[in-house]
Design a protein around this motif. Sequence first.
Motif, PDB file in Angstrom:
ATOM      1  N   LEU A 192      30.638  35.805  41.296  1.00 25.35           N
ATOM      2  CA  LEU A 192      30.716  34.468  41.871  1.00 25.35           C
ATOM      3  C   LEU A 192      29.364  34.132  42.500  1.00 25.35           C
ATOM      4  N   ARG A 193      28.719  33.101  41.982  1.00 22.60           N
ATOM      5  CA  ARG A 193      27.392  32.694  42.459  1.00 22.60           C
ATOM      6  C   ARG A 193      26.411  33.864  42.456  1.00 22.60           C
ATOM      7  N   LYS A 196      41.766  41.200  40.918  1.00 24.80           N
ATOM      8  CA  LYS A 196      40.767  40.342  40.297  1.00 24.80           C
ATOM      9  C   LYS A 196      39.381  40.897  40.571  1.00 24.80           C
ATOM     10  N   GLY A 201      34.953  39.952  39.365  1.00 21.97           N
ATOM     11  CA  GLY A 201      34.042  39.132  38.583  1.00 21.97           C
ATOM     12  C   GLY A 201      32.748  38.930  39.326  1.00 21.97           C
TER      13      GLY A 201
END
Length: 53
Positions: A18-19, A14, A16
């Motif tokens: 995040l925050r 995975k 991506g």
Amino acid sequence: MHGNVAQRLTRYAKSGVLRGAPFSGSGTKSMQLVRTPAGWRITGIAWSDDSGE
């Protein structure tokens, strides 16, 4: 698979944001299934991220 019960182990990756911070990781998923008169049904799912060590 054994008769009316099956288990599947799968590796995943995975990535991506995040925050606002990028992340990535990987781990293992385990899925248990049972065959019913209506077809295969999922009875349980569990997953664990790799520790990164």
